[in-house]
Design a protein around this motif. Structure first.
Motif, PDB file in Angstrom:
ATOM      1  N   SER A 292       1.819   0.967 -10.660  1.00  0.00           N
ATOM      2  CA  SER A 292       2.537  -0.202 -11.181  1.00  0.00           C
ATOM      3  C   SER A 292       2.184  -0.438 -12.642  1.00  0.00           C
ATOM      4  O   SER A 292       1.297   0.214 -13.207  1.00  0.00           O
ATOM      5  CB  SER A 292       2.178  -1.438 -10.361  1.00  0.00           C
TER       6      SER A 292
ATOM      7  N   LEU B 251      -5.656  -7.123 -11.070  1.00  0.00           N
ATOM      8  CA  LEU B 251      -5.270  -7.428  -9.682  1.00  0.00           C
ATOM      9  C   LEU B 251      -6.437  -8.114  -8.978  1.00  0.00           C
ATOM     10  O   LEU B 251      -7.597  -7.732  -9.162  1.00  0.00           O
ATOM     11  CB  LEU B 251      -4.920  -6.116  -8.935  1.00  0.00           C
TER      12      LEU B 251
ATOM     13  N   ALA C 257      -0.766   1.795  -5.039  1.00  0.00           N
ATOM     14  CA  ALA C 257       0.259   0.862  -5.513  1.00  0.00           C
ATOM     15  C   ALA C 257      -0.114   0.274  -6.870  1.00  0.00           C
ATOM     16  O   ALA C 257       0.742   0.111  -7.762  1.00  0.00           O
ATOM     17  CB  ALA C 257       0.461  -0.254  -4.482  1.00  0.00           C
ATOM     18  N   PHE C 258      -1.412  -0.017  -7.052  1.00  0.00           N
ATOM     19  CA  PHE C 258      -1.846  -0.622  -8.305  1.00  0.00           C
ATOM     20  C   PHE C 258      -1.753   0.374  -9.463  1.00  0.00           C
ATOM     21  O   PHE C 258      -1.291   0.053 -10.567  1.00  0.00           O
ATOM     22  CB  PHE C 258      -3.283  -1.128  -8.148  1.00  0.00           C
TER      23      PHE C 258
ATOM     24  N   ASP D  47     -11.315  -8.645   0.153  1.00  0.00           N
ATOM     25  CA  ASP D  47     -11.866  -7.606   1.035  1.00  0.00           C
ATOM     26  C   ASP D  47     -12.675  -8.292   2.139  1.00  0.00           C
ATOM     27  O   ASP D  47     -13.684  -8.958   1.862  1.00  0.00           O
ATOM     28  CB  ASP D  47     -12.745  -6.660   0.233  1.00  0.00           C
TER      29      ASP D  47
ATOM     30  N   GLU E 284      -8.875   3.463  -1.331  1.00  0.00           N
ATOM     31  CA  GLU E 284      -8.682   2.049  -1.046  1.00  0.00           C
ATOM     32  C   GLU E 284      -7.193   1.751  -0.859  1.00  0.00           C
ATOM     33  O   GLU E 284      -6.325   2.403  -1.476  1.00  0.00           O
ATOM     34  CB  GLU E 284      -9.233   1.195  -2.183  1.00  0.00           C
ATOM     35  N   ALA E 285      -6.863   0.744  -0.026  1.00  0.00           N
ATOM     36  CA  ALA E 285      -5.472   0.462   0.304  1.00  0.00           C
ATOM     37  C   ALA E 285      -4.664   0.019  -0.910  1.00  0.00           C
ATOM     38  O   ALA E 285      -3.455   0.258  -0.998  1.00  0.00           O
ATOM     39  CB  ALA E 285      -5.409  -0.623   1.390  1.00  0.00           C
ATOM     40  N   TRP E 286      -5.322  -0.597  -1.859  1.00  0.00           N
ATOM     41  CA  TRP E 286      -4.602  -1.138  -3.017  1.00  0.00           C
ATOM     42  C   TRP E 286      -4.447  -0.116  -4.141  1.00  0.00           C
ATOM     43  O   TRP E 286      -3.693  -0.334  -5.085  1.00  0.00           O
ATOM     44  CB  TRP E 286      -5.360  -2.358  -3.574  1.00  0.00           C
ATOM     45  N   TYR E 287      -5.169   0.988  -4.070  1.00  0.00           N
ATOM     46  CA  TYR E 287      -5.306   1.874  -5.228  1.00  0.00           C
ATOM     47  C   TYR E 287      -3.977   2.475  -5.669  1.00  0.00           C
ATOM     48  O   TYR E 287      -3.581   2.367  -6.842  1.00  0.00           O
ATOM     49  CB  TYR E 287      -6.312   2.980  -4.906  1.00  0.00           C
TER      50      TYR E 287
ATOM     51  N   VAL F 211      -8.001  -8.920  -5.239  1.00  0.00           N
ATOM     52  CA  VAL F 211      -7.947  -8.378  -3.875  1.00  0.00           C
ATOM     53  C   VAL F 211      -9.003  -9.088  -3.029  1.00  0.00           C
ATOM     54  O   VAL F 211     -10.133  -9.292  -3.490  1.00  0.00           O
ATOM     55  CB  VAL F 211      -8.190  -6.853  -3.851  1.00  0.00           C
TER      56      VAL F 211
END
Length: 565
Positions: free
Chosen positions: A154, A159, A150-151, A163, A145-148, A161
């Motif tokens: 951090s 978070l 970076a999340f 979709d 997933e695109a957020w995985y 999101v």
């Protein structure tokens, strides 16, 4: 008062009319009406809209809190964390815990929540726990997933999101939360899905002011543009903003309506007054232009000056210009007349001695060859020709006089050539009275006689005259002599067009008579009337003169005037 107003400049009149009839009243009424109505309207709309937006925001944020609370109940459940943190074994009580506690925990959360949560998922890094019940999955499924990335890298614990890639076309808000054990070990991720329409339902439903609400990128405040009042407030948890667009209503209250009507009526009256002043000014301008046109058409007569404003000044300057034009035209005509007279005298003076010389040469040759007494008759015709030639006061003669003079010249030629030369004239009677320049035909005929006998015993010379379709007169002198070769013919015609002649003494220089005629034609009739020669070598040569039509003529008939010698 009227005289002072007439003396004012147009600019001053227009400026005063605009200031007193439009600018001042419009500014006072406009500012008063605008300030009173817009201030009240904006304050009321802003207050009502902000209250509505805050209510919508409060309702949505309550839903967000409930979703986060549901996620917290699952994420921080100690028994669930123990289950996910220990190896799964079918021999132990792991299966009982899976069926009797873990799965019901998620199901109960789905059943007893106050909002319409679509799905609760737990993604664990414990590969020994089997996937099942539609709620427990391996975290390998979400690593792309695109957020995985970076999340996970951090320090964030949770978070939100959005979709938008659902198969049914709906948007999903996901609340994602890391599951960390008491000992600080990462156990997995809890994910709660809720549809956008369910979470943001308060914004899409009816509200107090009955206006649509939009969810946009994060912003806050209000703005007024294009007849709408925009009120915004942000939902920081989901990085969205609530925006309400409210059309500005018409002015409220009877006093404001009366003020608006008074303003409109006053504006219409003032515009008509301004139009009347402008129309009078333009009408006077149009009258002055007509007077100028009339002055030009009637021979530059001055215009009477009856005003003292800009129109009066323009009229005065225009009269000065007309006077200068009249003086310049008179001076130009006088100079042109003097110049043409001087040129004509100079050109005619070239013909007289040249003609006398050639004529005496003819008589001398004839008397040397054979002593004939008929020379006395020829001398009589010669005298008549001299009298016609010496009449230098007249620049023009009728075509009939020119043909008579040409007949007398051919009588002299017959003294030398006898019956070897034939001369015929083909001229309609209605053209005999037209005015032509004197001495324009005889030098051409002389040139035909001079060059036509070069290699033959007889010579035919014909004179033609006709009126063309463009009302010009065409005179043609044609002989059946040896003609002119093509290259020489083109050179001669170019000399006639440009008035650049070969220098004296050159072998092929044309007779002085043809150049003289060409210059006189162009001097009196214009550069578009040069002499022209057409010829085919060994067959004929013809010299063409084109003259503008002259209406000064006597009686006309359809007979053809013919003279044969």
């Amino acid at each position: 008062m009227q005289r002072a107003f007439n003396a004012m400049s147009i600019k001053s009149k227009v400026t005063l009319a605009f200031i007193f009839f439009i600018l001042i009243p419009f500014s006072v009424l406009g500012l008063y009406t605008y300030n009173q109505s817009q201030r009240y309207m904006q304050d009321q709309l802003l207050a009502n809209s902000q209250t509505t937006v805050k209510q919508i925001k409060y309702t949505i944020e309550n839903k967000i809190d409930l979703i986060e609370s549901v996620s917290n109940n699952i994420t921080f459940n100690y028994r669930l964390q123990q289950f996910l943190g220990e190896p799964y074994s079918s021999d132990s009580n792991s299966l009982d815990t899976y069926f009797n506690f873990a799965a019901p925990l998620v199901n109960y959360a789905m059943l007893f929540q106050k909002i319409n949560i679509q799905k609760i998922s737990i993604y664990t890094n414990n590969v020994s726990i089997p996937e099942g019940f539609g709620s427990f999955f391996s975290d390998q499924k979400i690593k792309k997933e695109a957020w995985y990335d970076a999340f996970m890298s951090s320090d964030q614990k949770s978070l939100w999101v959005l979709d938008t890639k659902q198969e049914d076309g709906s948007d999903i808000f996901r609340f994602i939360q890391k599951m960390i054990s008491i000992e600080g070990y990462y156990l997995g991720i809890t994910m709660v899905d809720v549809r956008s329409v369910d979470l943001l339902e308060p914004a899409e439903g009816p509200n107090v002011v009955n206006q649509p609400v939009y969810i946009l990128d994060e912003n806050q405040g209000y703005a007024k543009e294009s007849g709408f009042l925009y009120v915004a407030d942000s939902l920081k948890e989901v990085q969205q903003v609530i925006v309400m667009a409210i059309p500005l209503p018409p002015l409220l209250g009877s006093l404001q309506v009366v003020a608006n009507l008074a303003f409109i009526l006053t504006l219409i009256v003032l515009l008509f007054a301004f139009y009347f002043v402008l129309k009078m000014t333009l009408s006077k301008m149009k009258t002055s232009i007509k007077q100028m046109d009339l002055a030009i058409e009637t021979g530059f007569q001055p215009i009477p000056i009856v005003r003292k404003d800009e129109f009066g000044v323009i009229t005065e300057k225009f009269n000065i210009l007309l006077n200068k034009i009249t003086l310049l035209l008179a001076d130009m005509i006088k100079k042109e007349t003097m110049h043409k007279d001087a040129q004509l005298i100079a050109l005619q003076s070239q013909i007289n001695p040249h003609f006398i010389y050639n004529t005496l040469d003819i008589f001398s040759a004839k008397m040397e060859i054979a002593g004939q007494y008929d020379v006395s008759d020829a001398m009589a015709d010669f005298g008549k020709m001299m009298r016609y030639n010496m009449d230098g006061h007249a620049k023009f003669a009728t075509l009939q006089d020119e043909l008579r003079y040409l007949g007398q010249y051919m009588t002299l030629q017959k003294v030398k050539y006898g019956d070897s030369i034939h001369f015929r004239v083909h001229v309609p009677n209605e053209l005999l009275s037209i005015q032509v320049l004197k001495f324009i035909l005889q030098p051409i005929v002389e040139n035909s006689v001079k060059h036509g006998f070069a290699k033959q015993d007889t010579l035919d010379i014909d004179i033609y005259a006709s009126q063309e379709s463009d009302l010009s007169i065409r005179l043609c002198v044609k002989d059946n002599g040896i003609g002119i070769e093509a290259a020489r013919l083109e050179e001669i015609n170019e000399q006639f067009r440009t008035s650049v002649y070969m220098a004296k003494g050159e072998k092929d220089r044309e007779s002085i008579g043809l150049g003289n005629i060409n210059e006189r034609l162009k001097l009196f009739y214009g550069e578009s009337y040069p002499l022209q020669i057409n010829s085919i070598q060994g067959q004929f040569a013809e010299t063409i003169l084109t003259l503008p039509y002259d209406a000064r003529r006597s009686e006309e008939n359809d007979d053809v005037y013919r003279i044969n010698y």
